[in-house]
Design a protein around this motif. Structure first.
Motif, PDB file in Angstrom:
ATOM      1  N   GLN A 203       0.852  -1.200   0.000  1.00  0.00           N
ATOM      2  CA  GLN A 203       0.000   0.000   0.000  1.00  0.00           C
ATOM      3  C   GLN A 203       0.878   1.237   0.000  1.00  0.00           C
ATOM      4  O   GLN A 203       0.851   2.039   0.928  1.00  0.00           O
ATOM      5  CB  GLN A 203      -0.876   0.000   1.247  1.00  0.00           C
ATOM      6  CG  GLN A 203      -2.065  -0.918   1.128  1.00  0.00           C
ATOM      7  CD  GLN A 203      -3.012  -0.669   2.278  1.00  0.00           C
ATOM      8  OE1 GLN A 203      -2.589  -0.702   3.438  1.00  0.00           O
ATOM      9  NE2 GLN A 203      -4.267  -0.415   1.984  1.00  0.00           N
ATOM     10  N   SER A 204       1.662   1.379  -1.050  1.00  0.00           N
ATOM     11  CA  SER A 204       2.608   2.495  -1.076  1.00  0.00           C
ATOM     12  C   SER A 204       1.904   3.803  -1.456  1.00  0.00           C
ATOM     13  O   SER A 204       1.081   3.826  -2.377  1.00  0.00           O
ATOM     14  CB  SER A 204       3.714   2.182  -2.081  1.00  0.00           C
ATOM     15  OG  SER A 204       4.645   3.223  -2.094  1.00  0.00           O
ATOM     16  N   ALA A 230       5.494  10.918  -0.195  1.00  0.00           N
ATOM     17  CA  ALA A 230       5.278   9.708  -1.002  1.00  0.00           C
ATOM     18  C   ALA A 230       6.508   8.808  -0.905  1.00  0.00           C
ATOM     19  O   ALA A 230       7.599   9.262  -0.571  1.00  0.00           O
ATOM     20  CB  ALA A 230       5.035  10.126  -2.441  1.00  0.00           C
TER      21      ALA A 230
HETATM   22  N1  LIG Z   1       6.293   1.138  13.967  1.00  0.00           N
HETATM   23  C1  LIG Z   1       5.666   0.192  13.269  1.00  0.00           C
HETATM   24  N2  LIG Z   1       5.136  -0.870  13.908  1.00  0.00           N
HETATM   25  C2  LIG Z   1       4.503  -1.840  13.222  1.00  0.00           C
HETATM   26  N3  LIG Z   1       4.353  -1.843  11.863  1.00  0.00           N
HETATM   27  C3  LIG Z   1       4.869  -0.813  11.180  1.00  0.00           C
HETATM   28  C4  LIG Z   1       5.548   0.250  11.836  1.00  0.00           C
HETATM   29  N4  LIG Z   1       5.956   1.130  10.906  1.00  0.00           N
HETATM   30  C5  LIG Z   1       5.531   0.647   9.730  1.00  0.00           C
HETATM   31  N5  LIG Z   1       4.886  -0.514   9.885  1.00  0.00           N
HETATM   32  C6  LIG Z   1       4.324  -1.342   8.812  1.00  0.00           C
HETATM   33  O1  LIG Z   1       5.263  -1.319   7.732  1.00  0.00           O
HETATM   34  C7  LIG Z   1       4.619  -1.232   6.483  1.00  0.00           C
HETATM   35  C8  LIG Z   1       5.097  -0.023   5.715  1.00  0.00           C
HETATM   36  O2  LIG Z   1       4.741   1.134   6.440  1.00  0.00           O
HETATM   37  P1  LIG Z   1       4.153   2.450   5.762  1.00  0.00           P
HETATM   38  O3  LIG Z   1       3.166   2.128   4.717  1.00  0.00           O
HETATM   39  O4  LIG Z   1       3.753   3.337   6.845  1.00  0.00           O
HETATM   40  O5  LIG Z   1       5.480   2.978   5.051  1.00  0.00           O
HETATM   41  P2  LIG Z   1       5.657   4.305   4.177  1.00  0.00           P
HETATM   42  O6  LIG Z   1       7.009   4.827   4.487  1.00  0.00           O
HETATM   43  O7  LIG Z   1       4.518   5.220   4.342  1.00  0.00           O
HETATM   44  O8  LIG Z   1       5.663   3.684   2.717  1.00  0.00           O
HETATM   45  P3  LIG Z   1       5.437   4.434   1.292  1.00  0.00           P
HETATM   46  O9  LIG Z   1       6.425   5.519   1.244  1.00  0.00           O
HETATM   47  O10 LIG Z   1       5.725   3.368   0.286  1.00  0.00           O
HETATM   48  O11 LIG Z   1       4.057   4.908   1.278  1.00  0.00           O
HETATM   49  C9  LIG Z   1       3.127  -1.207   6.776  1.00  0.00           C
HETATM   50  O12 LIG Z   1       2.633  -2.504   6.668  1.00  0.00           O
HETATM   51  C10 LIG Z   1       3.044  -0.746   8.219  1.00  0.00           C
HETATM   52  O13 LIG Z   1       1.909  -1.217   8.885  1.00  0.00           O
END
Ligand SMILES: Nc1ncnc2c1ncn2[C@@H]1O[C@H](COP(=O)(O)OP(=O)(O)OP(=O)(O)O)[C@@H](O)[C@H]1O
Length: 459
Positions: A203-204, A230
């Motif tokens: 789910q990026s 993003a």
């Molecule tokens: N502190 C945390 N504890 C548990 N799970 C986490 C934690 N941080 C991130 N995750 C999990 O890791 C995955 C990636 O996190 P997230 O989507 O927030 O990353 P992002 O940096 O926003 O990615 P993108 O830039 O691709 O949108 C998700 O499944 C999220 O639930």
């Protein structure tokens, strides 16, 4: 309370020269991720430590204002932001950026889950608890392929303006009165956000998302902006054309943000005198929070800025995570001399903590009933209201003083001008008199010459 009230000069002594707050958070490894024999990114005290996966001997330590490891909770991360939120209650604008490579936990940190609410929900809870009479509004926009759209207004297109105080006029602000209303608005907005599955994240986020919270209290208002950037990832030839387009836009806009941060750093070390914001929609939207102002040879940012470096310990993303850390180190060098009521904030924090501990020990001892506790709550709210009123009063008094000084200076200028004109008139009169005397003398001399000639001619 009166002995606790801070004077304006004490308030000013809370001037923040600490610059931008930089915090690092390393997310836990996910189930499908390959575990290394040793972690390549981990936490020790206030440092993020790195070990190069291709050469274990290449290690380094990066200190930050706070470092949170994989076991950290959302509330612990929020606690590092709490002072900034408190300052926002006192009128200091706040920009909070979640920065990091794809799948590093930016979205999780900001929005969280129902069980583990993120910074946004925790911040609005804190605001509601500390300023229950304030009204709260939210606006959510996304920047996708360099186009800005309003996620609380059916994705209608917005034009980012480079010169206005508000670069996004016309976006919709919705009021929320409870956490449930906030969550409903966020759910509605995020359903419209551009997201898709990538190699690293199912789910990026394919767009940058900017969430504005507006606190309205009495006649004043203040704005907080939370940014979920993003997901940036290196170029992959196997990606579809649209994915490649998205990735290229994300990389370019992040480069422009990095450049603005670099410009700010150079500005604070006197190596340049400008920051470029026009280069991307993202930097244009963030300009009101990043635009520095030169005051008495030192430069001030418009408010507080908090940068969270989101990291993961996957060996594949090691070098990209290192770039995140390098940007964090560079950001730490930016100096900000803007005045923040941090002392007032600390005072308020201690009042808050005392009230909390008194309340919890009372309920533990069962020595007070509910009405006494709510009385205490009311008393506490009254103290906070007094504190807020005092801040407002200080500002209005300062405003009045400035106005009076301005009037006085203007009067002095008019008076000085009047004196100058008078002096010039007097000088001109003296000069004219001198010329007149000279002419009269000349006339007398000519008369004398004529008289002598007449005598000589026997007339
Ligand atoms: N502190 C945390 N504890 C548990 N799970 C986490 C934690 N941080 C991130 N995750 C999990 O890791 C995955 C990636 O996190 P997230 O989507 O927030 O990353 P992002 O940096 O926003 O990615 P993108 O830039 O691709 O949108 C998700 O499944 C999220 O639930």
């Amino acid at each position: 309370m009166s002995s606790d009230i801070l004077t304006a000069s004490q308030l000013n002594s809370g001037t923040s020269t600490t610059g931008i707050q930089v915090v690092a958070r390393i997310r836990p490894s996910l189930q499908h991720e390959r575990q290394l024999a040793y972690p390549c990114i981990f936490k020790t005290n206030q440092c993020v430590c790195t070990t190069d996966p291709q050469n274990k001997l290449l290690t380094s330590e990066h200190p930050f204002d706070a470092v949170f490891g994989p076991e950290s909770t959302q509330s612990e991360v929020f606690s590092s932001l709490q002072q900034n939120i408190y300052n926002a209650l006192c009128g200091v604008p706040l920009l909070q950026i979640n920065y990091g490579v794809t799948s590093s936990g930016k979205t999780y940190t900001l929005f969280g889950t129902e069980q583990q609410p993120g910074l946004l929900t925790l911040s609005s809870q804190f605001i509601k608890q500390n300023l229950p009479e304030a009204r709260l509004f939210i606006s959510v926009v996304q920047i996708y392929l360099n186009q800005v759209s309003d996620l609380l207004n059916n994705c209608s297109t917005l034009k980012a303006l480079a010169t206005q105080a508000d670069p996004l006029p016309g976006r919709v602000f919705k009021e929320f009165r409870s956490e449930t209303e906030l969550n409903q608005l966020l759910k509605k907005a995020l359903a419209l956000r551009e997201q898709s599955a990538t190699n690293n994240n199912s789910q990026s986020s394919r767009s940058h998302c900017l969430i504005y919270l507006v606190i309205q209290h009495n006649d004043g208002q203040n704005q907080l902006c939370f940014v979920d950037l993003a997901g940036s990832e290196p170029f992959q030839a196997t990606q579809s054309k649209i994915c490649q387009q998205e990735s290229s836009f994300i990389r370019t806009s992040l480069l422009m943000l990095d450049k603005a941060i670099r410009d700010l750093k150079n500005l604070s070390s006197n190596n340049s005198n400008s920051v470029s914001f026009r280069s991307s929609q993202l930097t244009m939207c963030l300009r009101p929070f990043l635009q520095p102002k030169l005051v008495n040879t030192k430069f001030e940012l418009p408010g507080s800025i908090s940068l969270i470096l989101n990291l993961h310990s996957n060996a594949e993303g090691f070098y990209s995570n290192k770039e995140t850390l390098n940007l964090g180190l560079l950001t730490k060098e930016i100096k900000n001399y803007a005045k923040t009521p941090s002392r007032l904030g600390q005072l308020g924090q201690s009042v808050l903590q005392v009230a909390k501990s008194v309340r919890s020990s009372m309920s533990m001892n069962n020595s007070m009933n509910a009405s006494q506790i709510s009385e205490l709550d009311e008393e506490y709210i009254a103290i906070r209201r007094q504190e807020w009123d005092w801040v407002q009063e200080q500002f209005s008094q300062l405003g009045e003083q400035l106005y009076k000084m301005q009037e006085q200076v203007e009067d002095e200028i008019i008076e000085a001008r009047r004196d100058t004109v008078k002096e010039m008139q007097e000088l001109m009169e003296l000069e004219l008199q001198a010329q007149k005397d000279e002419y009269e003398l000349e006339l007398l001399e000519k008369d004398e010459e004529i008289r002598k000639l007449k005598t000589a001619l026997g007339l």
